[in-house]
Design a protein around this motif. Structure first.
Motif, mmCIF file in Angstrom:
data_model
loop_
_atom_site.group_PDB
_atom_site.id
_atom_site.type_symbol
_atom_site.label_atom_id
_atom_site.label_comp_id
_atom_site.label_asym_id
_atom_site.label_seq_id
_atom_site.Cartn_x
_atom_site.Cartn_y
_atom_site.Cartn_z
ATOM 1 N N VAL A 92 95.167 38.602 31.731
ATOM 2 C CA VAL A 92 96.176 39.149 30.825
ATOM 3 C C VAL A 92 95.932 38.667 29.397
ATOM 4 C CG1 VAL A 92 98.632 39.113 30.238
ATOM 5 C CG2 VAL A 92 97.923 39.500 32.613
ATOM 6 N N ALA A 93 95.589 37.387 29.246
ATOM 7 C CA ALA A 93 95.335 36.846 27.913
ATOM 8 C C ALA A 93 94.116 37.503 27.277
ATOM 9 C CB ALA A 93 95.145 35.339 27.991
ATOM 10 N N LYS A 94 93.049 37.643 28.040
ATOM 11 C CA LYS A 94 91.838 38.274 27.513
ATOM 12 C C LYS A 94 92.120 39.697 27.060
ATOM 13 C CE LYS A 94 87.134 39.700 28.744
ATOM 14 N NZ LYS A 94 86.060 39.667 29.772
ATOM 15 N N GLU A 95 92.814 40.474 27.895
ATOM 16 C CA GLU A 95 93.080 41.862 27.551
ATOM 17 C C GLU A 95 94.015 41.980 26.356
ATOM 18 O OE1 GLU A 95 92.363 43.717 32.037
ATOM 19 O OE2 GLU A 95 94.407 43.562 31.237
ATOM 20 N N SER A 96 94.941 41.047 26.216
ATOM 21 C CA SER A 96 95.832 41.067 25.055
ATOM 22 C C SER A 96 95.043 40.877 23.766
ATOM 23 C CB SER A 96 96.901 39.984 25.180
ATOM 24 O OG SER A 96 97.860 40.325 26.156
ATOM 25 N N VAL A 97 94.085 39.953 23.787
ATOM 26 C CA VAL A 97 93.250 39.736 22.606
ATOM 27 C C VAL A 97 92.494 41.018 22.254
ATOM 28 C CG1 VAL A 97 91.283 38.457 21.674
ATOM 29 C CG2 VAL A 97 92.993 37.271 23.062
ATOM 30 N N LEU A 98 91.919 41.659 23.253
ATOM 31 C CA LEU A 98 91.138 42.868 23.001
ATOM 32 C C LEU A 98 92.020 44.009 22.497
ATOM 33 C CD1 LEU A 98 88.730 42.726 26.070
ATOM 34 C CD2 LEU A 98 88.144 42.356 23.670
ATOM 35 N N ASP A 99 93.224 44.126 23.050
ATOM 36 C CA ASP A 99 94.128 45.194 22.611
ATOM 37 C C ASP A 99 94.581 44.973 21.173
ATOM 38 O OD1 ASP A 99 93.844 46.340 25.086
ATOM 39 O OD2 ASP A 99 95.781 45.661 25.855
ATOM 40 N N LEU A 100 94.857 43.723 20.827
ATOM 41 C CA LEU A 100 95.245 43.423 19.443
ATOM 42 C C LEU A 100 94.084 43.692 18.491
ATOM 43 C CD1 LEU A 100 97.282 40.108 19.936
ATOM 44 C CD2 LEU A 100 98.191 42.376 19.403
ATOM 45 N N ALA A 101 92.890 43.276 18.891
ATOM 46 C CA ALA A 101 91.720 43.484 18.036
ATOM 47 C C ALA A 101 91.480 44.969 17.789
ATOM 48 C CB ALA A 101 90.489 42.844 18.672
ATOM 49 N N VAL A 128 98.537 26.576 30.844
ATOM 50 C CA VAL A 128 98.142 26.671 29.435
ATOM 51 C C VAL A 128 96.623 26.773 29.316
ATOM 52 C CG1 VAL A 128 98.149 25.480 27.211
ATOM 53 C CG2 VAL A 128 100.206 25.473 28.625
ATOM 54 N N GLU A 129 95.921 26.009 30.120
ATOM 55 C CA GLU A 129 94.455 26.057 30.086
ATOM 56 C C GLU A 129 93.934 27.422 30.523
ATOM 57 O OE1 GLU A 129 93.610 22.811 32.636
ATOM 58 O OE2 GLU A 129 94.113 21.278 31.139
ATOM 59 N N ALA A 130 94.585 28.023 31.529
ATOM 60 C CA ALA A 130 94.155 29.346 31.998
ATOM 61 C C ALA A 130 94.318 30.386 30.900
ATOM 62 C CB ALA A 130 94.954 29.744 33.237
ATOM 63 N N VAL A 131 95.441 30.343 30.206
ATOM 64 C CA VAL A 131 95.661 31.294 29.109
ATOM 65 C C VAL A 131 94.642 31.058 28.000
ATOM 66 C CG1 VAL A 131 97.265 31.924 27.259
ATOM 67 C CG2 VAL A 131 98.087 31.732 29.607
ATOM 68 N N GLN A 132 94.368 29.809 27.688
ATOM 69 C CA GLN A 132 93.396 29.533 26.639
ATOM 70 C C GLN A 132 92.001 30.005 27.039
ATOM 71 O OE1 GLN A 132 94.221 28.673 23.679
ATOM 72 N NE2 GLN A 132 92.120 28.709 22.907
ATOM 73 N N ASP A 133 91.648 29.841 28.306
ATOM 74 C CA ASP A 133 90.354 30.356 28.778
ATOM 75 C C ASP A 133 90.279 31.867 28.576
ATOM 76 O OD1 ASP A 133 89.522 27.840 29.542
ATOM 77 O OD2 ASP A 133 89.984 28.119 31.669
ATOM 78 N N GLY A 134 91.376 32.560 28.912
ATOM 79 C CA GLY A 134 91.403 34.001 28.736
ATOM 80 C C GLY A 134 91.312 34.405 27.276
#
Length: 372
Positions: A92-101, A128-134
């Motif tokens: 979810v974190a990874k996809e959020s970054v890509l969608d914002l970009a 928190v670490e999992a979200v940061q990894d994403g």
């Protein structure tokens, strides 16, 4: 939530998505792609209202148009349910970054409440670490796709719970590993920021910045507590600050207003307002002024010199993007490129970053708008 719609500024046809933008108020658990929810739910054997991504997106938007923050928040039961594993959080974190970009965001702060993601055995730190990894995977993928974006985490405590200090300590522990600030969120009415005064005292002692949800589902007392008890540098929404502004009289060209002590303080101290137009309409935050976007006190606050910023709040629930929010504001109030640039500068100046980084963001904004 992905949004491939083309948003063109009326008049000159500028592609709003191509403009450099800053996103300060974006909930991680409010920005999932519907297809991701379906796939993660299947892996966890959870039921969803629809296994068709488009229909599921429509369901979220319909459920969110309740006029009540409490009802609006019920949609998060599903999104948080699929974000209970390391893999789910990271995706979810990874996809959020890509969608914002893809929407032209060059700096974003993703806020979320780790205490709501422990049902399948993760610890607070592991979450928190999992979200940061994403996030880091998303940044790498965005860079490979030609995007320039930076992301920080805002660790959030739930205001109705009693874990404020524990979550504040969690945030500070991760300040060198992606966490840039602290927030409290959830049902606002009846849960003043003063409930978490110990947490805010601790954060102040650590020189750690806070933004506080206030002035959305509750009024001036909530905002006052956010500033005095929470030492808030920004107000999450803050739209009901307009209750402290009295329009004395109006003529054909001008409105004459008086500010109360609270609104005067917020304006004079340049405390940023994280306004989210579509969400504010959905939750009834602007009900005192009307039920259409043109009734939103955004323009009043802007014209009076408040540090207004434009945000999505929850991209999934509002079926929106930052570009769409800007387009809606332009339609409602006639804003042009110069106004959009002010909003982005305001957000850059209020970002929870060192001043050198904020100045760099402002330069990127100026360059991007000059090229538009």
């Amino acid at each position: 939530m992905t949004d491939d719609t083309e948003y063109l500024l009326e008049g000159d046809g500028t592609d709003i998505r191509a403009l450099p933008k800053i996103s300060l108020h974006d909930h991680l658990d409010g920005g999932l792609r519907p297809q991701t929810i379906i796939e993660l739910a299947d892996e966890l054997d959870l039921e969803v209202p629809s296994t068709d991504a488009e229909l599921l997106g429509d369901w979220f938007e319909a459920q969110s148009n309740s006029g009540s923050l409490v009802d609006y928040l019920k949609t998060f039961d599903l999104t948080t349910a699929v974000m209970q594993t390391r893999e789910g959080l990271a995706r979810v974190a990874k996809e959020s970054v890509l969608d914002l970009a893809a929407d032209g965001v060059i700096y974003g702060e993703l806020r979320w409440a780790p205490e709501q993601h422990l049902a399948r055995g993760l610890s607070l730190d592991e979450a928190v670490e999992a979200v940061q990894d994403g996030i880091e995977d998303g940044l790498d993928a965005a860079d490979a796709a030609g995007y320039d974006i930076r992301i920080g985490q805002l660790v959030t405590a739930m205001r109705h719970a009693d874990r404020g200090l524990e979550i504040a300590e969690l945030a500070v522990r991760h300040r060198e590993r992606g966490v840039v600030g602290f927030d409290i969120a959830g049902a606002e009415a009846g849960f003043l920021p003063s409930r978490h005064r110990t947490a805010f005292d601790y954060l102040a002692s650590q020189f750690f910045p806070t933004t506080v949800h206030a002035g959305e589902a509750d009024g001036l007392e909530s905002i006052r507590s956010a500033l005095l008890d929470g030492r808030a540098l920004r107000l999450g929404h803050g739209v009901r600050l307009a209750e402290d502004i009295v329009v004395e009289r109006q003529d054909e060209d001008n409105s004459y207003v008086s500010l109360g002590l609270l609104s005067q303080w917020v304006r004079d101290r340049r405390v940023a307002l994280e306004l989210s137009p579509s969400s504010n309409l959905q939750t009834g935050a602007i009900a005192a002024w009307g039920d259409e976007l043109v009734d939103h006190p955004f323009d009043l606050l802007y014209q009076l010199g408040f540090r207004v910023t434009v945000n999505t709040d929850n991209r999934l629930m509002s079926a929106t993007s930052l570009s769409r929010e800007l387009a809606l504001l332009s339609d409602a109030f006639g804003y042009d490129l110069s106004d959009f640039e002010v909003f982005q500068r305001n957000a850059a100046e209020a970002a929870f970053l060192p001043i050198e980084d904020r100045e760099e963001l402002i330069e990127l904004i100026e360059d991007g708008f000059d090229e538009a």
